[in-house]
Design a protein around this motif. Structure first.
Motif, PDB file in Angstrom:
ATOM      1  N   ASP A  19       0.548  -1.164  -0.457  1.00 41.19           N
ATOM      2  CA  ASP A  19      -0.175   0.078   0.139  1.00 41.19           C
ATOM      3  C   ASP A  19       0.777   1.321  -0.168  1.00 41.19           C
ATOM      4  O   ASP A  19       0.412   2.528  -0.243  1.00 41.19           O
ATOM      5  N   TRP A  39      -5.813   3.395   8.645  1.00 45.02           N
ATOM      6  CA  TRP A  39      -5.001   4.726   7.884  1.00 45.02           C
ATOM      7  C   TRP A  39      -5.653   5.722   8.833  1.00 45.02           C
ATOM      8  O   TRP A  39      -6.235   5.717   9.474  1.00 45.02           O
ATOM      9  N   ARG A  52      -1.725   4.507   5.097  1.00 45.75           N
ATOM     10  CA  ARG A  52      -1.828   3.754   5.498  1.00 45.75           C
ATOM     11  C   ARG A  52      -0.870   3.808   6.683  1.00 45.75           C
ATOM     12  O   ARG A  52       0.748   3.611   5.605  1.00 45.75           O
ATOM     13  N   GLN A 125      -9.300   0.677   3.309  1.00 42.70           N
ATOM     14  CA  GLN A 125      -9.136  -1.333   3.520  1.00 42.70           C
ATOM     15  C   GLN A 125     -10.274  -1.659   2.304  1.00 42.70           C
ATOM     16  O   GLN A 125      -9.318  -2.826   1.815  1.00 42.70           O
ATOM     17  N   SER A 128      -8.136  -1.316  -0.644  1.00 44.06           N
ATOM     18  CA  SER A 128      -6.661  -2.412  -1.202  1.00 44.06           C
ATOM     19  C   SER A 128      -6.830  -3.641  -0.978  1.00 44.06           C
ATOM     20  O   SER A 128      -5.981  -4.061  -1.965  1.00 44.06           O
ATOM     21  N   GLU A 129      -7.933  -3.822  -1.306  1.00 44.20           N
ATOM     22  CA  GLU A 129      -8.300  -6.033  -0.792  1.00 44.20           C
ATOM     23  C   GLU A 129      -8.534  -5.743  -2.021  1.00 44.20           C
ATOM     24  O   GLU A 129      -8.611  -7.041  -2.099  1.00 44.20           O
TER      25      GLU A 129
END
Length: 138
Positions: A19, A39, A52, A125, A128-129
């Motif tokens: 990230d 974050w 992050r 999040q 990112s996932e």
């Protein structure tokens, strides 16, 4: 954009730092009210980025580091473009530049940190996932 360094590799190549984390001293992060991996917002006079955090006590108190080369947009299967990591040049104020070369000062940018809402953290999040699940073929 002022920093010409961009990582043009698929996010799967980034096993160590997928990230593009903000490196921060543990006491600075604690004073903000955040913890490792949270974050947080990085705000300059011209832009705000959400990144992050990662504790790194090799960083001096009051000093931070964000990596160069992130911020590439990757297409998702549904056609959306997902940005992987911070676009750090967006924090740079273009008028703050070397008087001779005209190069903006991008190595030392005055910023402040702020907590983000739970909703905003969850959105980052999730993005990112989505990027990294797709990047490892899951």
């Amino acid at each position: 954009m002022f920093n010409a360094n961009q990582i043009f590799r698929h996010p799967a190549w980034r096993r160590e730092d997928p990230d593009g984390v903000l490196l921060i001293n543990s006491s600075d992060l604690s004073e903000l009210g955040a913890k490792d991996g949270d974050w947080i917002a990085v705000e300059s006079s011209v832009r705000r980025l959400v990144v992050r955090s990662k504790i790194d006590d090799a960083m001096r108190k009051g000093r931070l580091a964000l990596p160069h080369g992130y911020g590439q947009a990757y297409p998702s299967p549904d056609g959306e473009r997902l940005i992987n990591g911070p676009r750090i040049n967006l924090l740079t104020e273009s008028g703050n530049r070397d008087p001779i070369a005209g190069t903006p000062y991008h190595k030392n940018v005055a910023i402040r940190l702020a907590l983000v809402s739970a909703q905003e953290a969850a959105a980052y999040q999730s993005q990112s996932e989505r990027i990294h699940k797709r990047s490892v073929g899951q």
